[in-house]
Write a protein that holds these residues in place. Structure first.
Motif, PDB file in Angstrom:
ATOM      1  N   VAL A  35     -10.648  -6.824   8.392  1.00 48.74           N
ATOM      2  CA  VAL A  35      -9.951  -7.742   7.488  1.00 48.74           C
ATOM      3  C   VAL A  35      -8.479  -7.344   7.338  1.00 48.74           C
ATOM      4  N   TYR A  36      -7.697  -8.269   6.819  1.00 46.14           N
ATOM      5  CA  TYR A  36      -6.307  -7.936   6.506  1.00 46.14           C
ATOM      6  C   TYR A  36      -6.273  -6.931   5.353  1.00 46.14           C
ATOM      7  N   GLY A  37      -5.260  -6.081   5.363  1.00 43.60           N
ATOM      8  CA  GLY A  37      -5.179  -5.049   4.331  1.00 43.60           C
ATOM      9  C   GLY A  37      -3.800  -4.924   3.725  1.00 43.60           C
ATOM     10  N   LEU A  38      -3.767  -4.362   2.523  1.00 39.72           N
ATOM     11  CA  LEU A  38      -2.510  -3.964   1.888  1.00 39.72           C
ATOM     12  C   LEU A  38      -2.187  -2.560   2.375  1.00 39.72           C
ATOM     13  N   GLY A  39      -0.919  -2.295   2.641  1.00 41.50           N
ATOM     14  CA  GLY A  39      -0.579  -0.978   3.148  1.00 41.50           C
ATOM     15  C   GLY A  39       0.767  -0.475   2.678  1.00 41.50           C
ATOM     16  N   CYS A  40       0.920   0.853   2.723  1.00 36.80           N
ATOM     17  CA  CYS A  40       2.188   1.507   2.407  1.00 36.80           C
ATOM     18  C   CYS A  40       2.136   2.921   2.947  1.00 36.80           C
ATOM     19  N   ASP A  41       3.248   3.607   2.867  1.00 39.66           N
ATOM     20  CA  ASP A  41       3.329   5.024   3.230  1.00 39.66           C
ATOM     21  C   ASP A  41       2.505   5.820   2.208  1.00 39.66           C
ATOM     22  N   ILE A  42       1.567   6.639   2.662  1.00 41.04           N
ATOM     23  CA  ILE A  42       0.696   7.364   1.719  1.00 41.04           C
ATOM     24  C   ILE A  42       1.465   8.378   0.876  1.00 41.04           C
ATOM     25  N   PHE A  43       2.685   8.733   1.295  1.00 42.66           N
ATOM     26  CA  PHE A  43       3.465   9.716   0.540  1.00 42.66           C
ATOM     27  C   PHE A  43       4.411   9.080  -0.472  1.00 42.66           C
ATOM     28  N   ASN A  44       4.388   7.753  -0.571  1.00 44.77           N
ATOM     29  CA  ASN A  44       5.224   7.084  -1.562  1.00 44.77           C
ATOM     30  C   ASN A  44       4.348   6.671  -2.746  1.00 44.77           C
ATOM     31  N   SER A  45       4.389   7.489  -3.790  1.00 41.43           N
ATOM     32  CA  SER A  45       3.476   7.290  -4.924  1.00 41.43           C
ATOM     33  C   SER A  45       3.702   5.953  -5.634  1.00 41.43           C
ATOM     34  N   LYS A  46       4.962   5.503  -5.690  1.00 37.65           N
ATOM     35  CA  LYS A  46       5.239   4.221  -6.355  1.00 37.65           C
ATOM     36  C   LYS A  46       4.617   3.064  -5.586  1.00 37.65           C
ATOM     37  N   ALA A  47       4.685   3.128  -4.265  1.00 33.18           N
ATOM     38  CA  ALA A  47       4.095   2.075  -3.442  1.00 33.18           C
ATOM     39  C   ALA A  47       2.568   2.093  -3.543  1.00 33.18           C
ATOM     40  N   VAL A  48       1.990   3.294  -3.550  1.00 32.69           N
ATOM     41  CA  VAL A  48       0.532   3.416  -3.715  1.00 32.69           C
ATOM     42  C   VAL A  48       0.112   2.832  -5.062  1.00 32.69           C
ATOM     43  N   ASP A  49       0.895   3.133  -6.084  1.00 33.56           N
ATOM     44  CA  ASP A  49       0.604   2.620  -7.428  1.00 33.56           C
ATOM     45  C   ASP A  49       0.682   1.089  -7.458  1.00 33.56           C
ATOM     46  N   ARG A  50       1.659   0.525  -6.757  1.00 29.54           N
ATOM     47  CA  ARG A  50       1.779  -0.937  -6.684  1.00 29.54           C
ATOM     48  C   ARG A  50       0.530  -1.564  -6.086  1.00 29.54           C
ATOM     49  N   ILE A  51       0.025  -0.950  -5.011  1.00 30.21           N
ATOM     50  CA  ILE A  51      -1.168  -1.487  -4.347  1.00 30.21           C
ATOM     51  C   ILE A  51      -2.384  -1.380  -5.260  1.00 30.21           C
ATOM     52  N   CYS A  52      -2.499  -0.267  -5.959  1.00 28.55           N
ATOM     53  CA  CYS A  52      -3.621  -0.097  -6.889  1.00 28.55           C
ATOM     54  C   CYS A  52      -3.587  -1.169  -7.978  1.00 28.55           C
ATOM     55  N   LYS A  53      -2.383  -1.480  -8.461  1.00 28.36           N
ATOM     56  CA  LYS A  53      -2.257  -2.516  -9.493  1.00 28.36           C
ATOM     57  C   LYS A  53      -2.582  -3.891  -8.939  1.00 28.36           C
ATOM     58  N   LEU A  54      -2.141  -4.153  -7.704  1.00 29.34           N
ATOM     59  CA  LEU A  54      -2.435  -5.442  -7.068  1.00 29.34           C
ATOM     60  C   LEU A  54      -3.934  -5.652  -6.892  1.00 29.34           C
ATOM     61  N   ARG A  55      -4.634  -4.574  -6.577  1.00 30.43           N
ATOM     62  CA  ARG A  55      -6.076  -4.648  -6.357  1.00 30.43           C
ATOM     63  C   ARG A  55      -6.894  -4.348  -7.613  1.00 30.43           C
ATOM     64  N   GLY A  56      -6.215  -3.973  -8.712  1.00 29.20           N
ATOM     65  CA  GLY A  56      -6.926  -3.627  -9.938  1.00 29.20           C
ATOM     66  C   GLY A  56      -7.730  -2.353  -9.803  1.00 29.20           C
ATOM     67  N   PRO A 138       0.186   8.668   8.142  1.00 28.55           N
ATOM     68  CA  PRO A 138      -0.809   7.628   7.858  1.00 28.55           C
ATOM     69  C   PRO A 138      -0.301   6.540   6.916  1.00 28.55           C
ATOM     70  N   ILE A 139      -0.990   5.403   6.989  1.00 28.49           N
ATOM     71  CA  ILE A 139      -0.701   4.255   6.137  1.00 28.49           C
ATOM     72  C   ILE A 139      -1.912   3.980   5.261  1.00 28.49           C
ATOM     73  N   LEU A 140      -1.658   3.760   3.987  1.00 29.11           N
ATOM     74  CA  LEU A 140      -2.734   3.381   3.074  1.00 29.11           C
ATOM     75  C   LEU A 140      -3.358   2.064   3.531  1.00 29.11           C
ATOM     76  N   THR A 141      -4.660   1.932   3.392  1.00 30.77           N
ATOM     77  CA  THR A 141      -5.310   0.656   3.663  1.00 30.77           C
ATOM     78  C   THR A 141      -6.218   0.288   2.497  1.00 30.77           C
ATOM     79  N   ALA A 142      -6.021  -0.926   1.992  1.00 32.56           N
ATOM     80  CA  ALA A 142      -6.867  -1.470   0.933  1.00 32.56           C
ATOM     81  C   ALA A 142      -7.199  -2.901   1.320  1.00 32.56           C
ATOM     82  N   SER A 143      -8.457  -3.214   1.496  1.00 37.42           N
ATOM     83  CA  SER A 143      -8.872  -4.541   1.952  1.00 37.42           C
ATOM     84  C   SER A 143      -8.321  -5.629   1.040  1.00 37.42           C
ATOM     85  N   LEU A 144      -7.899  -6.706   1.665  1.00 36.76           N
ATOM     86  CA  LEU A 144      -7.288  -7.810   0.930  1.00 36.76           C
ATOM     87  C   LEU A 144      -8.370  -8.822   0.549  1.00 36.76           C
TER      88      LEU A 144
END
Length: 204
Positions: A35-56, A138-144
């Motif tokens: 499936v398509y996924g949300l992604g970011c640099d795993i070392f960028n905590s702000k970007a990881v936090d954004r994805i977590c908020k988007l996915r709840g 690595p790149i974070l992956t969270a299913s969309l």
């Protein structure tokens, strides 16, 4: 921004453009072999936090996963991989699997859940592979996931862009995605255990 990339032969200029977004702390939506996924640099905590908020998701409780370019890179973030698990991963990767492993101290703090585990993927997808290679980590992956009653996951990148384009920095159009996620295999115990049955068929 919507960026169409050839899934069979990704254009280097466009990949560089997507990698620049990741390097600058951006959040992208990209295709995998499932499936398509949300992604970011795993070392960028702000970007990881954004994805977590988007996915709840709660980063402390969530089992966050990331995409690596090969098993050697996986080994950089996991505790010692024994021969049985190594052979299992080598047999099934690249492919539609997420392997849950015990994490080591190189894993960023936001990924350190209470069980000290990480999910790792090496998708059989050219766009994924060159993105990770270009970023060199690595790149974070969270299913969309979709709110649609019939389709659990978004499959059409145009629909994705219309619905979520303003919430992320880049949507990569790599063609129509699948509607079934990866098979999740827990390799932290004495025997591998399938936690979620998805696209991948596990052969022991």
């Amino acid at each position: 921004m919507l960026l169409k990339i050839n899934p069979d032969n990704p254009e280097g200029r466009k990949i560089d453009q997507a990698v620049d977004v990741l390097r600058e702390g951006g959040v992208i939506i990209y295709p995998t072999d499932t499936v398509y996924g949300l992604g970011c640099d795993i070392f960028n905590s702000k970007a990881v936090d954004r994805i977590c908020k988007l996915r709840g998701l709660d980063p402390v409780k969530a089992r966050l996963s990331f995409i690596c370019k090969d098993i050697s890179q996986v080994a950089d973030y996991a505790q010692q991989i024994d021969n049985t698990v190594f052979r299992l991963m080598k047999k099934h990767l690249p492919g539609a699997f997420t392997f849950v492993l015990n994490s080591n101290n190189k894993v960023p703090k936001m990924f350190k859940n209470r069980k000290r585990t990480i999910g790792v993927r090496i998708p059989d997808n050219n766009i994924c592979q060159v993105l990770v290679e270009g970023l060199d980590r690595p790149i974070l992956t969270a299913s969309l996931k979709s709110d649609d009653e019939i389709l659990e996951y978004f499959t059409d990148p145009i629909d994705i862009y219309e619905d979520l384009g303003k919430q992320v920095d880049l949507v990569i159009d790599g063609g129509i995605g699948k509607n079934q996620p990866s098979t999740v295999v827990d390799c932290t115990g004495a025997e591998p255990v399938v936690l979620r049955l998805g696209t991948g068929v596990l052969e022991l």
